[in-house]
Enzyme design. Structure first.
Site, PDB file in Angstrom:
ATOM      1  N   MET A   1       0.866  -1.175   0.000  1.00 48.59           N
ATOM      2  CA  MET A   1       0.000   0.000   0.000  1.00 48.59           C
ATOM      3  C   MET A   1       0.898   1.218   0.000  1.00 48.59           C
ATOM      4  O   MET A   1       1.347   1.677   1.035  1.00 48.59           O
ATOM      5  CB  MET A   1      -0.875  -0.021   1.256  1.00 48.59           C
ATOM      6  CG  MET A   1      -1.712  -1.278   1.370  1.00 48.59           C
ATOM      7  SD  MET A   1      -2.803  -1.507  -0.035  1.00 48.59           S
ATOM      8  CE  MET A   1      -2.731  -3.273  -0.204  1.00 48.59           C
ATOM      9  N   CYS A   2       1.206   1.725  -1.172  1.00 51.14           N
ATOM     10  CA  CYS A   2       2.328   2.637  -1.221  1.00 51.14           C
ATOM     11  C   CYS A   2       2.374   3.454  -2.489  1.00 51.14           C
ATOM     12  O   CYS A   2       1.566   3.309  -3.382  1.00 51.14           O
ATOM     13  CB  CYS A   2       3.637   1.849  -1.181  1.00 51.14           C
ATOM     14  SG  CYS A   2       3.501   0.211  -0.525  1.00 51.14           S
ATOM     15  N   GLY A   3       3.415   4.285  -2.531  1.00 52.29           N
ATOM     16  CA  GLY A   3       3.763   4.977  -3.760  1.00 52.29           C
ATOM     17  C   GLY A   3       5.197   4.626  -4.120  1.00 52.29           C
ATOM     18  O   GLY A   3       6.037   4.458  -3.233  1.00 52.29           O
TER      19      GLY A   3
ATOM     20  N   ASP B 431      -3.946   2.882  -0.284  1.00 49.89           N
ATOM     21  CA  ASP B 431      -3.382   4.081  -0.916  1.00 49.89           C
ATOM     22  C   ASP B 431      -4.397   4.778  -1.817  1.00 49.89           C
ATOM     23  O   ASP B 431      -4.447   5.994  -1.891  1.00 49.89           O
ATOM     24  CB  ASP B 431      -2.099   3.733  -1.686  1.00 49.89           C
ATOM     25  CG  ASP B 431      -2.184   2.378  -2.370  1.00 49.89           C
ATOM     26  OD1 ASP B 431      -3.306   1.884  -2.584  1.00 49.89           O
ATOM     27  OD2 ASP B 431      -1.121   1.822  -2.702  1.00 49.89           O
TER      28      ASP B 431
END
Lengths: 303, 652
Positions: A1-3, B431
């Site tokens: 869950m990220c960039g 996200d």
């Protein structure tokens, strides 16, 4: 869950490759909303023949002293000579002269301390906090170099600890790093297969698996591009990931196109990020001719 | 012509200026957009917004009537849920362009990303370049025109609508088929292209729904009614419930769909007791006035909170599963008792809005009935991720209930067995979720609380994500929760009991030191004020009642909600059946039930020696069974059982 973010300045470029650290800081700052918990960088700098750059989490105070002592003992056991070393933030960084079995050294070091990265060119810097927080402690903006990866993390299934931050080093294999957005659902099955063949894992994070999976292929002589291709078949789940080696950078994207990725390429550079807003951070005020990779695709760039 | 420069101001301020320009009828130029998210979100005035560069996620999302011109690219979710208006993108659009649109014309000069037009209901989505993977995924109406190639699995599980492809159709999705293009439809397309000055003279292949999955092959039979209370709670190996299950499966030859919750005995609030002996017979009649119970929910991040006269809400239940009259009765009761009502899936009717003083508007993956105008008149917005009765699965609304009126509010074809999507088009991880939450806040000027409905499954992780994504509160729903229709196996065997859910949630928040960063409204099988007080003791900020409110309002618990011919007029859309329901009368019954909850909560709180429900704590409870003790970590003191039973008699 990220960039995620990655950049490589091409050999044909105009020599702006002194700004890799700053470029990644800007890109990650642009997508920090995707991951407020921790931030990390994989940076590729100059190489000296026969030398390795090592980074460890050692904590602080007496805990750090004990960890450093253990590390020095292992290095000595493996006849690795420390050329320079320092404590930065909660890291211990050393440059050593070494010519033995790297995988053996890495595993021994891991049993004694928390290894962040080992490489002749690669150094990984990661910690909890935002891009600017991590830069303030580790001076990422001073890093020059040809290419690098970056990552902002929102911890979901594992803890908010510096060692669970990305990028992940391919434990036991020098100079290979990955950043990943998504979730590998056949993690335990794939991990057990690799463990049965003697590979060790530092964390329970599914992203580490991708790094070790790719490193294993590369060690067998498979080209990075081919390894990315098989990863799309072998890894189950949702993923957009970037991988880097000493001279290459590449991406792979799952078949369901669940996780975003946008890229922008010029004669000078290739930049890839989760969102276009990160790419625009490098080129403020410009309308960029970007491209979104198709589902189930992969590609590499070579320096 | 006004200008907003995003190199100087934040998007939030820019959107306020754009909306102000909208009110004044002035067009806006957006400079230095640099692919920032949420540009123009929530605009409902007929002005033109020119974005000089690239836009990020959800550009022109949740708008009605405006024209957007984006010079370069647009990110994910272009024109999300737009009603009317025009959006023109000069470059490429990212994934889920035209997601959930309910009208409008969306024109993309370049390529468009994956899953374009997902769950769209009406309007036109034109892509002048190539489309990616799964264009038209689960679309319910409208048309998609692709001048280039289609991408793989086009029209995957579409229910209705038309897709036209000029280039190569790479592969068809599930339940999609190719057909000939009628001449009049080609004329319509050409007119549309001419309007937007697109010089294209080629022809098209048409993709449409193949009709194989719109209805279940066999309907659920109506059977002899076994009330829920004799159906559940029995441990006998063979019983009337098993008999009914076997019989129904013998008729339909597939898994069973039914209403209500699971029938298995699970650890629950009844397995806990109060440590101290309570003498409700000694309580004053007006005790409810003596105990502080007023509770604000949803204000912790600065939104206007819901103001509850006691820490109680109505659980989300849809107009669709329930009749309009029932929703009206519940709404009226919520107003009388000073608590909040929730729309559930399927939109907000005027009747519902008028009846309930405080109304939460719920957004599900199908975006059925979701729109900017009802968002603006809601008192809270809620993103449904899952529910306790069937975590991880979408809902079913059988054809009998999908009447023309209901289909219109949801924007879907009438008379299909509606299977609501199990996931959101634009929420595929924590996200993306954070960007979605932000979109809702932008669209409503940061005034409304935004909550998340979570079915108890992976509670420990999910509650942390909810907190990190800055939800104001979570509606946490345990396995004992009910539904209007769900597959029987899932109702019985999937999920985590309510008791375990609240324990895991509190543990998880304490782990990340965030107990004060989110509020928890607990639900899932609560019957009275005693269950409510125990929940507060365990750490919930409030509780919600669903089934109990329905039963209070006349439900006979026959569990045939899914059939659509409810004899009490509650779970039906048939006017003949609904006519039996008397909302004004039933609203009084439901109101009196909530007042009994209030009295019980006050009496127990005072009996435990407190003057405010916020003084309740874990220390007030003991566990009566080893299972409950293991789940909660409370001391196992079965000897309290006798007192609990005595209390139940006295309190009744």
């Amino acid at each position: 869950m990220c960039g995620i973010a990655g950049i490589m300045y091409k050999e044909t470029g105009d020599g702006r490759n002194t700004s890799t650290g700053q470029a990644l800081i800007d890109m990650l700052d642009g997508c920090q909303h995707r991951g407020p918990d921790s931030t990390g960088f994989a940076l590729y700098g100059d190489m000296q023949p026969g030398h390795l750059k090592l980074r460890f989490f050692v904590g602080s105070g007496s805990e750090a002293e004990k960890a450093v002592a253990r590390i020095k003992q292992i290095l000595s056991d493996h006849s690795a000579t420390i050329e320079e070393d320092e404590i930065i933030g909660n890291n211990y960084r050393a440059v050593v002269e070494f010519s033995g079995n790297l995988q053996k050294l890495s595993y021994d070091l891991e049993h004694a301390a928390k290894v962040i990265s080992i490489g002749s060119s690669l150094e990984i810097v990661k910690d909890i906090g935002g891009a600017h927080d991590v830069d303030a402690t580790y001076h990422v903006h001073n890093f020059s170099g040809t290419h690098g990866l970056g990552h902002v993390r929102l911890a979901t299934e594992s803890d908010v600890k510096p060692e669970a931050a990305h990028p992940f080093w391919a434990t036991g294999f020098a100079d290979i790093a990955i950043v990943h957005n998504g979730q590998i659902t056949n993690y335990w099955k794939m991990r057990r297969r690799l463990q049965q063949r003697g590979f060790e894992f530092n964390t329970d994070n599914d992203s580490e698996l991708i790094a070790v999976y790719l490193a294993d292929k590369l060690q067998q002589g498979v080209k990075l591009e081919e390894a990315l291709k098989t990863s799309i078949d072998d890894l189950d789940g949702t993923f957009s990931f970037l991988v880097s080696t000493k001279e290459e950078i590449g991406y792979a994207k799952d078949r369901l196109a669940v996780k975003p990725m946008v890229m922008y390429e010029t004669d000078d550079m290739i930049a890839i990020a989760s969102e276009e807003v990160s790419l625009n951070k490098l080129f403020p005020g410009q309308a960029l001719n970007t491209m979104e990779p198709a589902p189930g695709t992969f590609r590499t760039w070579h320096r | 012509m006004a200008q907003v420069d995003l190199s100087r101001i934040e998007v939030r301020e820019a959107n306020e200026l754009i909306r102000k320009c909208g009110e004044d009828g002035e067009n806006v130029d957006v400079l230095n957009p640099d692919a920032r998210h949420h540009i123009g979100v929530g605009l409902t005035s007929p002005i033109t917004v020119r974005v000089h560069g690239s836009a990020g996620y959800f550009c022109a999302g949740l708008t009605d009537g405006a024209r957007f011109e984006v010079e370069n690219n647009a990110g994910w979710g272009l024109a999300d849920n737009i009603y009317n208006g025009t959006v023109v993108v000069g470059g490429n659009a990212g994934a889920i362009a035209g997601v959930a649109i309910r009208g409008a014309e969306v024109v993309i000069k370049g390529n468009m990303g994956s899953r374009a037009g997902q769950v769209m209901k009406a309007g036109t989505l034109l892509c002048c370049g190539n489309a990616n993977f799964m264009a038209g995924y689960m679309m319910y109406g409208g048309r998609i025109i692709i001048l280039g190639d289609s991408g793989e699995r086009i029209g995957e599980d579409m229910s209705a609508g038309d897709i036209y492809v000029a280039g190569n159709v790479q592969s068809l999705g599930s339940d999609a088929e190719l057909t000939d293009l009628p001449a009049d439809e080609l004329d319509d397309i050409r007119t549309f292209l001419d309007t937007h000055k697109i010089p294209f003279r080629g022809t098209f292949q048409k993709v449409q729904n193949a009709g194989q999955k719109l209805r279940y092959g066999s309907a659920e039979p109506q059977v002899r009614s076994i009330p829920f209370f004799s159906f559940s709670g029995k441990t006998d190996y063979w019983n009337s419930k098993v008999q009914e299950d076997v019989y129904i499966k013998s008729q339909i030859g597939r898994y069973r769909i039914r209403g209500y919750g699971g029938a298995r005995v699970l650890p629950h609030m009844t397995d806990l007791a109060f440590r101290k002996t309570i003498r409700p017979d000694l309580a004053d009649a007006d005790i409810a006035k003596q105990v502080e119970m007023e509770t604000e929910i949803g204000g912790i991040n600065g939104a206007n909170p819901l103001k509850l006269s006691m820490p109680v809400m109505v659980a989300p239940m849809s107009y669709g599963a329930l009749s309009a009259s029932t929703k009206r009765a519940i709404g009226l009761a919520s107003t009388l008792s000073g608590i909040a009502e929730n729309t559930g899936e399927g939109g907000m009717s005027n009747a519902q809005r008028d009846a309930a003083e405080q109304l939460i508007f719920q957004c599900l993956g199908g975006r059925l009935g979701w729109n900017i105008h009802d968002m603006k008149r809601a008192d809270g917005l809620e993103i449904y991720i899952s529910q306790g009765a069937k975590p991880g699965l979408g809902g079913q609304l059988m054809a009998k209930k999908v009447t023309p009126e209901l289909a219109a509010i949801r924007g879907i074809p009438a008379g299909i067995d509606l299977r609501s999507p199990s996931r959101h088009p634009d929420i595929l991880g924590a996200d993306d979720l954070v960007i979605k939450v932000q979109e809702f806040r932008e669209a409503t000027g940061y005034k409304l609380p935004v909550s998340v409905k979570l079915g108890a499954g992976r509670v420990r992780d999910d509650i942390k994500i909810a907190t990190k994504d800055e939800f104001d509160f979570v509606e946490l729903d345990g396995m004992q929760g009910s539904t209007g229709a769900g597959s029987a196996e899932v109702l019985e065997y999937v999920g985590i009991p309510t008791l375990a859910a609240i324990i895991e949630a509190i543990d998880a928040l304490e782990e990340i030191e965030a107990r004060d960063k989110i509020q928890i409204v607990l639900m899932g099988g609560f019957r009275d004020g005693i269950d409510a007080v125990k929940s507060l003791c365990l750490g919930a900020d409030a509780v919600a009642f669903g089934t109990a409110a329905i039963v209070a309002g006349g439900c006979i618990a026959c569990m045939q909600c899914h059939i659509g011919q409810c004899v009490t007029g509650i779970a039906t859309q048939d006017p003949e059946h609904e006519a039996r329901y008397k909302p004004d009368l039933e609203s009084q019954n439901i109101h009196r039930f909530f007042e009994s909850v209030r009295w019980q909560m006050a009496a127990i709180t005072q009996g435990l020696g407190y003057t405010d429900v916020r003084q309740l704590s874990r220390d007030d409870l003991v566990a009566l069974t080893p299972e409950a003790a293991a789940i909660t970590g409370l001391p196992y003191e079965p000897e309290h059982r006798d007192e609990t039973e005595a209390f139940a008699i006295k309190a009744s």
